[in-house]
Each structure stands twice: as structure tokens, then as C-alpha cells.
Enzyme design. Structure first.
Site, mmCIF file in Angstrom:
data_model
loop_
_atom_site.group_PDB
_atom_site.id
_atom_site.type_symbol
_atom_site.label_atom_id
_atom_site.label_comp_id
_atom_site.label_asym_id
_atom_site.label_seq_id
_atom_site.Cartn_x
_atom_site.Cartn_y
_atom_site.Cartn_z
ATOM 1 N N ARG A 152 -8.628 1.159 10.125
ATOM 2 C CA ARG A 152 -8.212 -0.220 10.400
ATOM 3 C C ARG A 152 -9.206 -0.944 11.283
ATOM 4 O O ARG A 152 -9.012 -2.126 11.580
ATOM 5 C CB ARG A 152 -6.856 -0.205 11.096
ATOM 6 N N ARG B 235 0.541 -8.905 13.892
ATOM 7 C CA ARG B 235 -0.094 -7.945 12.975
ATOM 8 C C ARG B 235 -0.998 -8.632 11.964
ATOM 9 O O ARG B 235 -2.051 -8.106 11.611
ATOM 10 C CB ARG B 235 0.988 -7.128 12.260
ATOM 11 N N ARG C 106 11.676 -5.860 4.391
ATOM 12 C CA ARG C 106 11.458 -4.400 4.348
ATOM 13 C C ARG C 106 12.503 -3.660 5.181
ATOM 14 O O ARG C 106 12.835 -4.055 6.292
ATOM 15 C CB ARG C 106 10.060 -4.050 4.858
ATOM 16 N N ARG D 292 12.111 -2.014 10.745
ATOM 17 C CA ARG D 292 11.143 -1.602 11.752
ATOM 18 C C ARG D 292 11.041 -2.682 12.822
ATOM 19 O O ARG D 292 11.022 -3.864 12.490
ATOM 20 C CB ARG D 292 9.772 -1.399 11.093
ATOM 21 N N LYS E 15 0.829 -1.215 0.000
ATOM 22 C CA LYS E 15 0.000 0.000 0.000
ATOM 23 C C LYS E 15 0.866 1.269 0.000
ATOM 24 O O LYS E 15 0.635 2.184 -0.765
ATOM 25 C CB LYS E 15 -0.934 0.022 1.227
HETATM 26 P P1 ADP Z 1 1.769 -1.826 7.707
HETATM 27 O O1 ADP Z 1 1.334 -1.110 6.484
HETATM 28 O O2 ADP Z 1 2.985 -2.623 7.508
HETATM 29 O O3 ADP Z 1 0.684 -2.591 8.379
HETATM 30 P P2 ADP Z 1 1.709 0.721 9.094
HETATM 31 O O4 ADP Z 1 2.904 1.561 8.895
HETATM 32 O O5 ADP Z 1 0.460 1.069 8.378
HETATM 33 O O6 ADP Z 1 2.175 -0.766 8.810
HETATM 34 O O7 ADP Z 1 1.367 0.651 10.661
HETATM 35 C C1 ADP Z 1 2.330 0.313 11.606
HETATM 36 C C2 ADP Z 1 1.678 0.233 12.977
HETATM 37 O O8 ADP Z 1 1.153 1.518 13.340
HETATM 38 C C3 ADP Z 1 0.483 -0.712 13.083
HETATM 39 O O9 ADP Z 1 0.859 -2.059 13.316
HETATM 40 C C4 ADP Z 1 -0.249 -0.108 14.289
HETATM 41 O O10 ADP Z 1 0.419 -0.416 15.507
HETATM 42 C C5 ADP Z 1 -0.076 1.383 14.041
HETATM 43 N N1 ADP Z 1 -1.158 1.915 13.198
HETATM 44 C C6 ADP Z 1 -1.038 2.436 11.938
HETATM 45 N N2 ADP Z 1 -2.240 2.833 11.490
HETATM 46 C C7 ADP Z 1 -3.132 2.561 12.457
HETATM 47 C C8 ADP Z 1 -4.535 2.703 12.575
HETATM 48 N N3 ADP Z 1 -5.280 3.224 11.575
HETATM 49 N N4 ADP Z 1 -5.127 2.290 13.730
HETATM 50 C C9 ADP Z 1 -4.408 1.776 14.739
HETATM 51 N N5 ADP Z 1 -3.087 1.593 14.687
HETATM 52 C C10 ADP Z 1 -2.442 1.977 13.552
HETATM 53 P P1 ADP Z 2 2.372 -1.837 3.199
HETATM 54 O O1 ADP Z 2 2.383 -0.326 3.213
HETATM 55 O O2 ADP Z 2 1.115 -2.387 2.606
HETATM 56 O O3 ADP Z 2 2.681 -2.436 4.537
HETATM 57 P P2 ADP Z 2 4.892 -1.607 1.680
HETATM 58 O O4 ADP Z 2 4.572 -0.741 0.507
HETATM 59 O O5 ADP Z 2 5.658 -1.003 2.786
HETATM 60 O O6 ADP Z 2 3.525 -2.318 2.218
HETATM 61 O O7 ADP Z 2 5.654 -2.903 1.110
HETATM 62 C C1 ADP Z 2 6.131 -3.910 1.989
HETATM 63 C C2 ADP Z 2 7.511 -4.368 1.528
HETATM 64 O O8 ADP Z 2 7.390 -5.065 0.278
HETATM 65 C C3 ADP Z 2 8.506 -3.238 1.262
HETATM 66 O O9 ADP Z 2 9.805 -3.702 1.586
HETATM 67 C C4 ADP Z 2 8.373 -2.974 -0.250
HETATM 68 O O10 ADP Z 2 9.600 -2.484 -0.817
HETATM 69 C C5 ADP Z 2 8.070 -4.367 -0.772
HETATM 70 N N1 ADP Z 2 7.140 -4.381 -1.905
HETATM 71 C C6 ADP Z 2 6.117 -3.526 -2.161
HETATM 72 N N2 ADP Z 2 5.449 -3.880 -3.268
HETATM 73 C C7 ADP Z 2 6.070 -5.002 -3.735
HETATM 74 C C8 ADP Z 2 5.850 -5.863 -4.868
HETATM 75 N N3 ADP Z 2 4.856 -5.640 -5.734
HETATM 76 N N4 ADP Z 2 6.678 -6.928 -5.010
HETATM 77 C C9 ADP Z 2 7.686 -7.164 -4.151
HETATM 78 N N5 ADP Z 2 7.948 -6.402 -3.080
HETATM 79 C C10 ADP Z 2 7.145 -5.332 -2.875
#
Ligand code: ADP
Ligand code: ADP
Length: 228
Positions: free
Chosen positions: A85, A163, A119, A152, A10
């Protein structure tokens, strides 16, 4: 709104799309991590939840979303990544501002685990890399500012398992919530990043091609700024 499990891509796609649409990329994860880094009261409260892979309480997240949406650059539209979320957050968002479209990123769980393990992020500018699929030009250094990349804490295996479970229990119900309204679209988000971007563009069609959010399905509400 981009919806999908952790690691679905995303954030990666949001930064591309936000540039094309000329709207801000609003990631609650980025905003929360910035608050943690700045050691604000909110950051101190959120840190333990994030580290453990749990959701940050709704009231805290809603506070930062409200503030962010009130900023001038969000007046003509924005891209939500990682918010809402929970159903409670989605209900609160309804009261805050209308949204145009929800895109669900579909990725098999095994692939999510692989992506999350690889990542790396720049702690300074939040750029996202991957040791396999998107390595930096110089090992472990951010392409933009040369800062040393980090993993992270919540991308370590224990927190990842939590998660994924939290996603299934608390976030996946949003798919039905938005499907019922006719706002939900899905893309296959497996495959190389460029292919996913192409699918996203194709799914959004003229919405993206026009560089504005002017084209909407008739069932979706017209976008207004939060102040209207
Ligand atoms: P990812 O896309 O890998 O799930 P994010 O960067 O969106 O990770 O979120 C990292 C962490 O931040 C989540 O696991 C949660 O602890 C917190 N977080 C992010 N967005 C929200 C939300 N909308 N509601 C509650 N917690 C959130
Ligand atoms: P989210 O915000 O949904 O948690 P990220 O955009 O941070 O996801 O992507 C998660 C990890 O996967 C990052 O290390 C990113 O560089 C990698 N990634 C994102 N899109 C792709 C893809 N289409 N194929 C392979 N790796 C990807």
C-alpha cells in the site's frame, strides 16, 4: 497482486480467484483484523490506526507479510490483496519475493462510497456481504456459520473519507511504479460481481484457466518461493 482503492472489490474477487488458482488469499486487512481480535501486541498497536482509517506502520505490516509468506501453503504462489500500500512496502516486497502480475481494479469514487457504506462482514470467518449487492440469505446472519454480521468501524463515513484520501496519497503512486515495469493490467471493476470476475478471468487468460501460475508474460519474473 490485486491493487485498487478501498471498496473496489479486491477481497470479493480474491476469494474466488484464490480458489480457482489453488493458492492462499493473503489479505493484510484480514490478518490485521485477526490480530486485533486476538488482542496480540501487534493487534493492540494496529487497532487505533485501522479504526481511524490510517495505514498501519510499514514495519508492522511487513512483519506479518514475511511470516505469512514463509508458511508452507504460500510456497507455490499466493494472491496479495491490500498489500503493498506504500512505495516502501513495494520496495520491501521486491526484496522478499517476485510477483507475476498486478491487476488494478478501476471503480468510480461514488460507487466505492456506496459499496463501503453497505459492507458487512462476519467477525468469525471474515466473509464479506453487502446490504444491497450481496445480502446474506437470512438478514444480518453469516450464510456459512450464522454469526451476526457487523459493520467494520472503518466503514463508517468519517474513516471512509480518510481511507480514500490515504489511498490517493500513498497507494495510487504504486500504479505508476508497476506500470513502468510492464506488470500492470487494469480491469473495469464496476458492474455486478459476476461480470467483474469474468473480466478478471479474461484479463488473466491462461494464468487462471490452467489453474496454476505457470503462464507469465516474458517481462515478469518467474515466481519462486521466499526460501529459494
Ligand atoms: P480495504 O480493502 O477496504 O481498504 P483492508 O481490509 O485492506 O480494507 O484494510 C483495512 C485497514 O487495515 C486499512 O485501512 C489499514 O488501516 C490496514 N491495512 C491493511 N493493509 C495494510 C497495508 N498493506 N499497510 C498498512 N495498513 C494496512
Ligand atoms: P475491497 O477488498 O477492495 O475493499 P470488497 O471485496 O470488500 O472490497 O467489496 C466492498 C463491498 O462491495 C462489499 O460489501 C462487497 O460485497 C461489495 N462488492 C464487491 N464487489 C462488488 C460489485 N462488483 N458490485 C457491487 N458490490 C460489490
Amino acid at each position: 497482486m490485486l491493487l485498487g482503492p478501498p471498496g473496489a472489490g479486491k477481497g470479493t474477487q480474491a476469494s474466488i480467484l484464490a480458489r480457482e488458482l489453488r493458492v492462499p488469499h493473503l489479505s493484510t486487512g484480514d490478518l490485521l483484523r485477526a490480530a486485533v481480535a486476538a488482542e496480540t501486541p501487534l493487534g493492540r498497536e494496529a487497532e487505533g490506526h485501522i479504526r481511524a482509517g490510517r495505514l498501519v506502520p510499514d514495519e508492522l505490516v511487513l512483519g506479518i507479510v514475511r511470516e505469512r509468506l514463509a508458511e508452507p501453503d504460500a510456497r507455490d504462489g499466493f494472491l496479495l490483496d491490500g498489500f503493498p500500500r506504500t512505495i516502501a512496502q513495494a520496495d520491501a516486497l521486491d526484496r522478499l519475493t517476485p510477483i507475476d502480475v498486478v491487476v488494478y481494479f478501476q471503480v468510480p469514487t461514488a460507487r466505492l462510497i456506496e459499496r463501503l457504506a453497505g459492507r458487512r462482514i462476519c467477525p468469525k470467518c471474515q466473509s464479506v456481504y453487502n446490504v444491497r449487492s450481496r445480502p446474506p440469505k437470512i438478514a444480518d446472519r453469516c450464510d456459512r456459520d450464522g454469526t451476526e454480521l457487523v459493520q467494520r468501524p472503518d466503514d463508517r463515513p468519517g474513516a471512509v473519507a480518510t481511507r480514500l484520501q490515504v489511498y490517493e496519497e500513498q497507494t495510487a503512486p504504486l500504479l505508476e511504479f508497476y506500470r513502468r515495469r510492464g506488470w500492470l493490467r487494469s480491469i473495469d471493476a464496476d458492474g455486478p460481481p459476476d461480470a467483474v470476475t469474468a473480466r478478471l478471468r479474461a484479463e488473466l487468460g491462461p494464468t487462471v484457466a490452467s489453474g496454476s501460475v505457470a503462464t507469465r508474460s516474458s517481462s515478469a519474473p518467474v515466481h519462486r518461493s521466499p526460501s529459494q
